[in-house]
Design a protein around this motif. Structure first.
Motif, PDB file in Angstrom:
ATOM      1  N   ILE A  59      43.901  39.412  35.572  1.00 26.45           N
ATOM      2  CA  ILE A  59      44.577  39.021  36.541  1.00 26.45           C
ATOM      3  C   ILE A  59      44.951  40.114  37.450  1.00 26.45           C
ATOM      4  N   SER A  60      45.746  39.439  38.732  1.00 23.49           N
ATOM      5  CA  SER A  60      45.714  40.028  39.919  1.00 23.49           C
ATOM      6  C   SER A  60      47.014  41.099  40.072  1.00 23.49           C
ATOM      7  N   ILE A  61      46.538  42.677  40.245  1.00 24.20           N
ATOM      8  CA  ILE A  61      47.933  43.722  40.215  1.00 24.20           C
ATOM      9  C   ILE A  61      49.483  42.929  40.657  1.00 24.20           C
ATOM     10  N   ASP A  62      48.978  42.022  41.873  1.00 26.97           N
ATOM     11  CA  ASP A  62      50.273  41.823  42.034  1.00 26.97           C
ATOM     12  C   ASP A  62      50.582  39.382  41.649  1.00 26.97           C
ATOM     13  N   ASP A  63      50.125  39.108  40.836  1.00 28.18           N
ATOM     14  CA  ASP A  63      50.416  38.635  40.085  1.00 28.18           C
ATOM     15  C   ASP A  63      51.044  38.234  38.736  1.00 28.18           C
ATOM     16  N   MET A  64      51.451  39.140  38.657  1.00 33.36           N
ATOM     17  CA  MET A  64      51.654  40.191  37.101  1.00 33.36           C
ATOM     18  C   MET A  64      52.848  39.323  36.610  1.00 33.36           C
ATOM     19  N   GLN A  65      53.142  39.233  35.093  1.00 33.50           N
ATOM     20  CA  GLN A  65      54.508  38.052  34.755  1.00 33.50           C
ATOM     21  C   GLN A  65      54.353  38.974  32.958  1.00 33.50           C
ATOM     22  N   ILE A  66      55.652  38.335  32.912  1.00 38.70           N
ATOM     23  CA  ILE A  66      55.422  39.583  31.782  1.00 38.70           C
ATOM     24  C   ILE A  66      54.599  38.221  31.113  1.00 38.70           C
ATOM     25  N   GLY A  67      54.203  39.404  29.477  1.00 40.70           N
ATOM     26  CA  GLY A  67      53.571  39.167  27.991  1.00 40.70           C
ATOM     27  C   GLY A  67      52.196  39.181  28.388  1.00 40.70           C
ATOM     28  N   ASP A  68      51.838  39.761  30.631  1.00 35.99           N
ATOM     29  CA  ASP A  68      50.751  40.224  30.435  1.00 35.99           C
ATOM     30  C   ASP A  68      49.594  41.180  30.011  1.00 35.99           C
ATOM     31  N   VAL A  69      48.404  41.915  29.492  1.00 37.65           N
ATOM     32  CA  VAL A  69      48.555  42.790  29.102  1.00 37.65           C
ATOM     33  C   VAL A  69      47.017  43.929  29.965  1.00 37.65           C
ATOM     34  N   PHE A  70      47.722  45.346  29.912  1.00 33.63           N
ATOM     35  CA  PHE A  70      46.671  45.875  30.577  1.00 33.63           C
ATOM     36  C   PHE A  70      45.672  46.326  29.402  1.00 33.63           C
ATOM     37  N   VAL A  71      44.328  45.900  29.382  1.00 28.72           N
ATOM     38  CA  VAL A  71      43.565  46.085  28.214  1.00 28.72           C
ATOM     39  C   VAL A  71      41.772  47.009  28.099  1.00 28.72           C
ATOM     40  N   ARG A  72      41.253  47.799  28.012  1.00 24.55           N
ATOM     41  CA  ARG A  72      40.565  48.326  28.078  1.00 24.55           C
ATOM     42  C   ARG A  72      39.903  48.056  26.779  1.00 24.55           C
ATOM     43  N   GLY A  73      38.655  47.605  26.446  1.00 26.11           N
ATOM     44  CA  GLY A  73      37.860  47.664  25.384  1.00 26.11           C
ATOM     45  C   GLY A  73      37.133  48.726  24.952  1.00 26.11           C
ATOM     46  N   GLY A  74      37.597  48.875  23.515  1.00 29.99           N
ATOM     47  CA  GLY A  74      36.811  49.907  23.129  1.00 29.99           C
ATOM     48  C   GLY A  74      35.387  49.450  21.918  1.00 29.99           C
ATOM     49  N   THR A  75      34.513  50.223  22.332  1.00 26.72           N
ATOM     50  CA  THR A  75      32.924  50.067  21.759  1.00 26.72           C
ATOM     51  C   THR A  75      33.138  50.860  20.403  1.00 26.72           C
ATOM     52  N   PRO A  76      32.838  50.383  19.059  1.00 29.67           N
ATOM     53  CA  PRO A  76      33.114  51.257  17.915  1.00 29.67           C
ATOM     54  C   PRO A  76      31.643  52.228  17.841  1.00 29.67           C
TER      55      PRO A  76
END
Length: 306
Positions: A211-228
């Protein structure tokens, strides 16, 4: 053939039992020390301005006023945004507790805590808090067919199948009919424990889209996937409220859990203590990064559940 099937079912039970007892995160929220590492709590005072806080409020909407000139963004009745605004908070000033009952220091990290019972399990880490918010909303609104989360390894945790009595091997994604139909809260909690044990930041990336930062909505998440097994650790936080002014400039609020398992928290804004716990979207865009007390995200790591 029947004996083989019985063995396979027993194996599935064993795998599920293992999942419920996991004490490590599959994909993130820690793994190194410092700003983007395993949780150490806070150590410095925020001296935060409290004028935005109504301490008697029991949820985000009632506890946190908007800064002057801002009004909360309208959300639809029974929407995910309305749900998040009304999730119960602990009494103001109470600490976030780890799964073992110890308190996490709040200074410089969080301002309020969601009223969550961890049941003594080291399961609710960063991505899991996002899964819980999303899953609880869909369960309470009867949207069982939308409660689906990818496993890190293979396959999907599908609550609609779980309700019908099917159980899944989280390593292969294979389902087996093993129980009677049941959509009780007890069954839902068992299902979510499986999600917490076998899903994580890496799979959350698959559960969401950019999602574009300008289109942020409640319920959106910032996520960085980690690799075990690598140096790339992951983290996830959720946007739990938003407001805007007459110019259309937006502010938002963030929530996170971390490692080890702990009650989910409303994060403070260290960069603007007068506005805290609100964050200015304009300021974040100018900075070019989403800086939070325990993690820094790139702006292109904002995502929304599928």
């Amino acid at each position: 053939m029947k004996n083989n099937r019985k063995i396979t079912k027993r194996l599935a039970y064993m795998l599920m039992a293992l999942g419920l007892g996991l004490t490590i995160s599959l994909t993130g929220c820690g793994g190194k020390t410092g700003g983007n590492g395993q949780d150490k709590g806070g150590s410095s005072s925020t001296n935060q301005t409290k004028s935005l806080v109504s301490k008697a409020g029991e949820n985000i909407e009632d506890r946190y006023n908007t800064p002057e000139g801002y009004t909360r963004i309208r959300v639809e009745k029974d929407s995910f945004g309305e749900f998040l605004r009304h999730e119960k908070l602990k009494k103001y000033g109470e600490k976030s507790l780890y799964y073992n009952g110890k308190a996490k220091p709040s200074e410089g990290v969080y301002d309020s805590v969601f009223d969550i019972d961890l049941e003594g399990k080291n399961l609710l880490h960063c991505a899991d808090a996002c899964f819980k918010f999303r899953g609880d909303y869909l369960y309470q609104t009867g949207q069982y067919d939308r409660i689906k989360f990818n496993f890190v390894s293979s396959g999907v945790a599908d609550f609609a199948k779980y309700v019908k009595g099917y159980r899944v091997d989280p390593e292969t994604g294979e389902y087996f009919l093993m129980a009677e139909q049941d959509d009780s809260e007890r069954v839902y909690k068992k299902f979510m424990d499986l999600v917490y044990g076998y899903c994580g930041t890496l799979s959350l990336v698959k559960d969401t889209h950019d999602i574009s930062i300008d289109d942020m909505q409640i319920g959106d998440v910032f996520v960085r996937g980690g690799t075990p097994g690598t140096k790339r650790v992951g983290h996830a936080i959720m946007v739990v409220d938003m407001a805007e002014n007459h110019k259309g400039e937006k502010i938002f609020m963030l929530a996170q859990s971390y490692m080890p398992a702990q009650q989910t928290q409303v994060l403070v804004n260290r960069s603007d203590k007068a506005m805290s716990p609100w964050y200015s979207l304009e300021d974040v865009k100018k900075a070019g990064k989403m800086v939070t007390p325990q993690w820094t995200f790139e702006l292109n790591e904002l995502k929304r559940f599928n």
